[in-house]
Scaffold this active site. Structure first.
Site, short mmCIF file in Angstrom:
data_model
loop_
_atom_site.label_atom_id
_atom_site.label_comp_id
_atom_site.label_asym_id
_atom_site.label_seq_id
_atom_site.Cartn_x
_atom_site.Cartn_y
_atom_site.Cartn_z
N TYR A 1 0.85 -1.19 0.00
CA TYR A 1 0.00 0.00 0.00
C TYR A 1 0.88 1.24 0.00
O TYR A 1 1.82 1.34 0.79
CB TYR A 1 -0.89 0.00 1.25
CG TYR A 1 -1.84 1.17 1.32
CD1 TYR A 1 -2.89 1.29 0.41
CD2 TYR A 1 -1.70 2.16 2.30
CE1 TYR A 1 -3.77 2.37 0.49
CE2 TYR A 1 -2.58 3.23 2.37
CZ TYR A 1 -3.61 3.34 1.46
OH TYR A 1 -4.48 4.40 1.53
N ASP B 1 9.23 2.77 0.03
CA ASP B 1 8.15 3.40 0.78
C ASP B 1 8.34 3.00 2.24
O ASP B 1 7.96 1.90 2.65
CB ASP B 1 6.79 2.94 0.25
CG ASP B 1 5.64 3.51 1.07
OD1 ASP B 1 5.90 4.14 2.11
OD2 ASP B 1 4.48 3.31 0.66
N LYS C 1 3.68 8.60 9.09
CA LYS C 1 3.50 7.95 10.39
C LYS C 1 4.50 8.47 11.45
O LYS C 1 4.35 9.60 11.88
CB LYS C 1 3.51 6.44 10.20
CG LYS C 1 2.39 6.06 9.20
CD LYS C 1 1.97 4.61 9.18
CE LYS C 1 0.66 4.48 8.44
NZ LYS C 1 0.73 3.87 7.12
C1 LIG Z 1 0.09 4.31 5.77
C2 LIG Z 1 0.89 4.09 4.55
C3 LIG Z 1 0.81 4.96 3.44
C4 LIG Z 1 -0.19 6.06 3.35
O1 LIG Z 1 0.01 7.05 4.30
P1 LIG Z 1 -1.23 8.03 4.66
O2 LIG Z 1 -0.63 8.98 5.63
O3 LIG Z 1 -2.30 7.16 5.21
O4 LIG Z 1 -1.64 8.69 3.40
C5 LIG Z 1 1.70 4.75 2.41
N1 LIG Z 1 2.59 3.75 2.43
C6 LIG Z 1 2.66 2.90 3.47
C7 LIG Z 1 3.68 1.81 3.44
C8 LIG Z 1 1.81 3.02 4.55
O5 LIG Z 1 1.87 2.14 5.55
#
Ligand SMILES: *Cc1c(COP(=O)(O)O)cnc(C)c1O
Length: 428
Positions: free
Chosen positions: A144, A239, A267
């Site tokens: 994601y 990511d 995060k």
């Molecule tokens: C949570 C997450 C996102 C998206 O971040 P948001 O602040 O919810 O837009 C993207 N990549 C990873 C790996 C994530 O865990």
């Protein structure tokens, strides 16, 4: 435990907010029932609107690595708020957090702050396209990267050369530029690259996957991606929205001594406020506006409250790097305890873990990619989730999520959690 007031609040929310929530996974659709409305949180605990105390294993989906309402973070925000909450002008705190982040993360010279992980990944991909002059990207099934159009893609009928939308509203035109690969399958990536010679701008990956449970990379997988990218002039985007400042001070790049070309954050970097960021070497970052031609902007980007929270959080982590070992030890302890409790009652399961990320899958086979993650028994998971909740333990309301261990959790909390698993195991 009673959750009456939460249910009443949910019914009110549903009248004015689609599904009653501002982000879908909060709605308990995968497990059934009504979501818990939280009133406040401190350290390892959530306190809900019915007055229940829950041990929290979600921790805002990762940011609260030191526990809720961590005093240095709260103090930093309160102090800053009194000086004004947004200016749309440069502030010194932005440079301070940028210097600190760049010093903690290997292989990056500059960092740009945005407001979410989604924005960070979306911008990183645009930068990669602008830098390489190529259009297509490769992502992995089950990873994601936020809800931007380019990432809401499934394998298309011509899966080797184009993807197709997996949400209405994503156009076929956008989808055709995203190719879908299998996690931990290097040969699959190589096939995609060969079928799209000189068209691929970047490969974006969660270097330790955390959005299909926790799935660590197989040995040699990230190294293999690195050399494929070098060979074919493709940028490698890690990511690290979930793993950054969590698995190590320098994230997965540091943990596995492997360099990405662009790294995205979210995060933990915001200490619980809305922050995302992306970072790279000068050569790449200098392509961004206003220095270069690749456009990217934000009215609230680098917001002083958010930067103060993030700076306080990163400072804490930077000054106490032992925290990452403590977290990993707690996670090992929890893993052993849960495994023992489930084994005792012959509940078929697999537990994946790396650092402070852990996931429990109700299937006997190893979970190494999206296909194997999807094989978990969802009926068992639902019973597990509700059993935990009834006994004061809050885990993510979906079998595809990682649990996040925080420094605020004590071994007593872990023992309490394991005891609940042991109690509910016979019902699974
Ligand atoms: C949570 C997450 C996102 C998206 O971040 P948001 O602040 O919810 O837009 C993207 N990549 C990873 C790996 C994530 O865990």
């Amino acid at each position: 435990m009673l959750y009456q007031r939460s249910s009443a609040l949910f019914n009110e929310a549903k009248k004015v907010i689609p599904g009653g929530v501002n982000s879908p996974v909060r709605a308990f659709k995968a497990v059934g029932g009504d979501p818990i409305f939280v009133k406040k949180a401190k350290g390892a605990y959530l306190y809900d609107e019915d007055g229940n105390r829950l041990i929290d294993y979600i921790n805002s989906w990762g940011p609260m690595i030191l526990g809720h309402a961590h005093p240095p973070v709260v103090d930093a925000v309160v102090t800053k708020a009194k000086l004004g909450t947004s200016f749309g002008m440069p502030t010194e705190i932005e440079t301070k957090i940028a210097e600190l982040a760049v010093s903690m993360v290997p292989n990056v010279d500059k960092i740009r702050f945005v407001n979410s992980g989604t924005e960070a990944c979306m911008s990183a991909v645009r930068l990669a396209r602008g830098f390489t002059g190529k259009d297509k990207i490769i992502k992995f099934a089950g990873c994601y990267h936020g809800h931007s159009d380019s990432f809401l893609i499934q394998a298309g009928s011509g899966a080797v050369t184009f993807g197709s939308p997996n949400s209405p509203g994503v156009t076929a035109g956008t989808a055709k530029d995203t190719l879908l690969a299998e996690y931990n399958n290097l040969a699959n990536v190589e096939t995609l690259i060969n079928a799209n010679k000189n068209e691929i701008a970047c490969i974006i990956i969660e270097p330790v996957a955390g959005n299909m449970g926790c799935i660590p990379p197989a040995e040699g997988f990230l190294e293999g991606l690195r050399s494929l990218c070098d060979k074919h002039n493709i940028l490698l985007i890690f990511d690290e929205v979930m793993t950054g400042f969590r698995l190590a001070a320098g994230g997965v790049q540091e943990l596995f001594t492997i360099n990405a070309d662009i790294v995205t954050f979210g995060k933990v970097i915001g200490g619980g406020l809305p922050v995302g960021a992306f970072a790279a070497r000068n050569e790449i970052m200098n392509h961004l506006a206003p220095l270069g031609p690749v456009y990217q902007a934000g009215t609230l980007s680098g917001n002083p409250l958010a930067m103060a929270a993030g700076y306080a959080m990163l400072t804490e982590l930077n000054e106490d790097k032992e925290v990452f070992n403590r977290l990993a030890e707690k996670t090992v302890y929890l893993h052993k305890g849960i495994a023992q409790a489930l084994n005792k009652h012959k509940v078929t399961h697999t537990i994946n873990r790396l650092g402070s990320m852990i996931s429990v899958h109700f299937d006997a086979q190893p979970v190494i990619d999206f296909t194997s993650a999807a094989k978990g028994n969802n009926e068992t998971f639902k019973k597990f989730f509700h059993g935990m909740l009834e006994n004061g333990i809050y885990i993510a309301p979906s079998a595809f999520e990682t649990w996040f261990i925080t420094d605020a959790l004590t071994y007593k909390d872990l023992d309490e959690t394991i005891a609940v698993v042991e109690k509910i195991a016979p019902t699974l």
